[in-house]
Design a protein around this motif. Structure first.
Motif, PDB file in Angstrom:
ATOM      1  N   CYS A  61     -12.306  47.273-157.243  1.00 14.19           N
ATOM      2  CA  CYS A  61     -11.210  47.405-156.031  1.00 14.19           C
ATOM      3  C   CYS A  61      -9.717  47.672-157.224  1.00 14.19           C
ATOM      4  N   ALA A  62     -10.263  47.231-158.551  1.00 17.12           N
ATOM      5  CA  ALA A  62      -8.837  47.589-159.149  1.00 17.12           C
ATOM      6  C   ALA A  62      -8.702  48.886-159.512  1.00 17.12           C
ATOM      7  N   ALA A  63     -10.140  49.709-159.742  1.00 13.14           N
ATOM      8  CA  ALA A  63     -10.456  50.637-160.183  1.00 13.14           C
ATOM      9  C   ALA A  63     -10.317  52.128-159.099  1.00 13.14           C
ATOM     10  N   LEU A  64     -10.438  51.476-157.467  1.00 13.49           N
ATOM     11  CA  LEU A  64      -9.886  52.082-155.984  1.00 13.49           C
ATOM     12  C   LEU A  64      -9.131  52.225-156.027  1.00 13.49           C
ATOM     13  N   ASP A  65      -7.952  51.586-156.282  1.00 14.44           N
ATOM     14  CA  ASP A  65      -6.701  50.793-155.712  1.00 14.44           C
ATOM     15  C   ASP A  65      -6.572  50.602-153.778  1.00 14.44           C
ATOM     16  N   CYS A  66      -7.898  49.395-153.980  1.00 16.14           N
ATOM     17  CA  CYS A  66      -7.991  49.503-152.443  1.00 16.14           C
ATOM     18  C   CYS A  66      -8.155  47.763-152.172  1.00 16.14           C
ATOM     19  N   SER A  67      -8.297  47.107-150.545  1.00 16.57           N
ATOM     20  CA  SER A  67      -7.675  45.895-150.593  1.00 16.57           C
ATOM     21  C   SER A  67      -9.552  45.539-151.019  1.00 16.57           C
ATOM     22  N   PRO A  68      -9.646  44.021-150.561  1.00 14.57           N
ATOM     23  CA  PRO A  68     -10.794  43.819-150.313  1.00 14.57           C
ATOM     24  C   PRO A  68     -11.861  43.847-149.068  1.00 14.57           C
ATOM     25  N   ALA A  69     -10.488  43.902-148.174  1.00 13.68           N
ATOM     26  CA  ALA A  69     -11.024  44.177-146.739  1.00 13.68           C
ATOM     27  C   ALA A  69     -11.118  45.966-146.768  1.00 13.68           C
ATOM     28  N   GLU A  70     -10.738  46.304-147.460  1.00 14.11           N
ATOM     29  CA  GLU A  70     -10.994  48.503-147.342  1.00 14.11           C
ATOM     30  C   GLU A  70     -12.564  48.622-148.426  1.00 14.11           C
ATOM     31  N   MET A  71     -12.901  47.225-148.993  1.00 15.81           N
ATOM     32  CA  MET A  71     -14.928  47.616-149.775  1.00 15.81           C
ATOM     33  C   MET A  71     -14.905  46.977-149.673  1.00 15.81           C
ATOM     34  N   SER A  72     -15.351  45.683-148.244  1.00 15.91           N
ATOM     35  CA  SER A  72     -16.304  45.399-146.983  1.00 15.91           C
ATOM     36  C   SER A  72     -16.256  45.781-145.631  1.00 15.91           C
TER      37      SER A  72
END
Length: 347
Positions: free
Chosen positions: A179-190
């Motif tokens: 998430c930190a590397a992609l600068d995204c939220s947990p929802a956006e990555m799940s």
């Protein structure tokens, strides 16, 4: 200069403080306590998934294997990278906890491509009762060689799986670092990509030992509870798991620690390249694979560097051997700079 594993680093002080606070007095066991319920609510809020079921287990292996067990039947197969942790490092735990579901390996390294995943899926469930049935797809982010899937790459894999009506599991032992590397939220990555069950890891990111399994379809919740108990992973003194996760979530500590680890790795990555070292990791978060002559590895280790080698340690000093460097939240720039100074002296 300890780069052997982010499992080897210390727990964050606030985690120890939370455990000490949770140790006061009495409460109900097996997760029937207010702290566990509050942590589950916080994770649902973090993932923007109010209906999700959330369960805590003590290890990543338990999290992955139990998650897959609610997505697969014993006669199914799980599609994953040929470098996936569930294949290389979990001693057939997924096969054990699913009651026998096999793993079908998708070739090509630690990141699957949609084309190769589709080919692998099409190669199964075409022999009737004589072959394994299509079960689930498992994605790992951060991937096993340290690379990070982009959200678009993950979405493409999820779309392939959904095209075959297959659920998707996310191995998130380093979820925070991704998430930190992609600068995204947990929802956006799940779940927004099509993930059905995600592991929100903490052990590799400053916790003593706890992972959260986030199940976006609540109909699977009770089956998970039964399998967790049957598999021996329902802690009686559950509050000590919840206390760690409570500290992890407070003020986004999970993200802060991941950013620290990634920042150290970025500094290390740049330093390796400045010294002309061959780096095998293409899109790192906090894990880097690189190549040096065995003699150089030995010299670095003699100077105090700790990390793992992934090749023949008994060859000649000129033998090129792969090494793995992992930055945890606590290594800091001082530890990285000390390593790079030794490397610069050698190269």
């Amino acid at each position: 200069m300890f780069f052997a594993s982010d499992n080897s680093g210390p727990a964050h002080p606030s985690v120890l403080e939370a455990i000490a606070k949770a140790n006061e007095g009495y409460t109900f066991g097996y997760g029937n306590d207010d702290l566990t319920r509050d942590v589950a609510d916080q994770i649902r809020t973090l993932f923007e998934a109010p209906e999700a079921a959330v369960y805590l287990v003590p290890t990543g292996t338990a999290a992955n294997a139990l998650a897959l067990s609610i997505l697969c039947q014993p006669f199914d197969t799980v599609f994953c990278s040929d470098r996936a942790h569930i294949h290389e490092d979990e001693c057939n735990a997924p096969e054990f906890y699913t009651g026998g579901a096999k793993l079908t390996l998708v070739p090509g390294g630690d990141r699957m491509t949609p084309e190769r995943l589709r080919t692998a899926i099409e190669g199964e469930e075409n022999r009737g009762v004589h072959g394994p049935q299509r079960g689930a797809v498992s994605i790992t982010n951060v991937a096993e060689i340290g690379n990070v899937y982009t959200l678009a790459e993950m979405k493409a894999l999820c779309d392939i799986a959904k095209g075959f009506d297959m659920p998707v599991h996310l191995d998130g032992a380093r979820f925070a670092q991704a998430c930190a590397a992609l600068d995204c939220s947990p929802a956006e990555m799940s779940w927004k990509l099509g993930i059905d069950v995600a592991v929100f890891g903490g052990t590799k990111n400053g916790l003593m030992g706890v992972e959260a399994v986030v199940i976006f379809d609540p109909k699977l919740a009770y089956q998970f509870e039964l399998r967790r108990k049957r598999g021996g992973h329902l802690f009686s003194k559950h509050r000590y798991l919840a206390a760690q996760m409570q500290a992890y979530l407070a003020d986004d500590l999970w993200l802060d620690l991941a950013r620290r680890a990634n920042s150290s790795a970025a500094r290390l990555y740049a330093g390796l390249q400045d010294n002309g070292v061959t780096v095998l990791t293409q899109a790192p978060a906090n894990v880097i694979f690189f190549e040096l002559a065995l003699g150089q590895h030995k010299a670095l280790m003699a100077a105090g560097a700790n990390y793992y080698l992934m090749g023949d340690e008994n060859g000649s000093d000129d033998t090129i051997v792969t090494g793995r460097l992992v930055c945890d939240w606590s290594i800091g720039h001082a530890g990285v700079d000390a390593f790079l100074a030794e490397l610069n002296r050698l190269t």
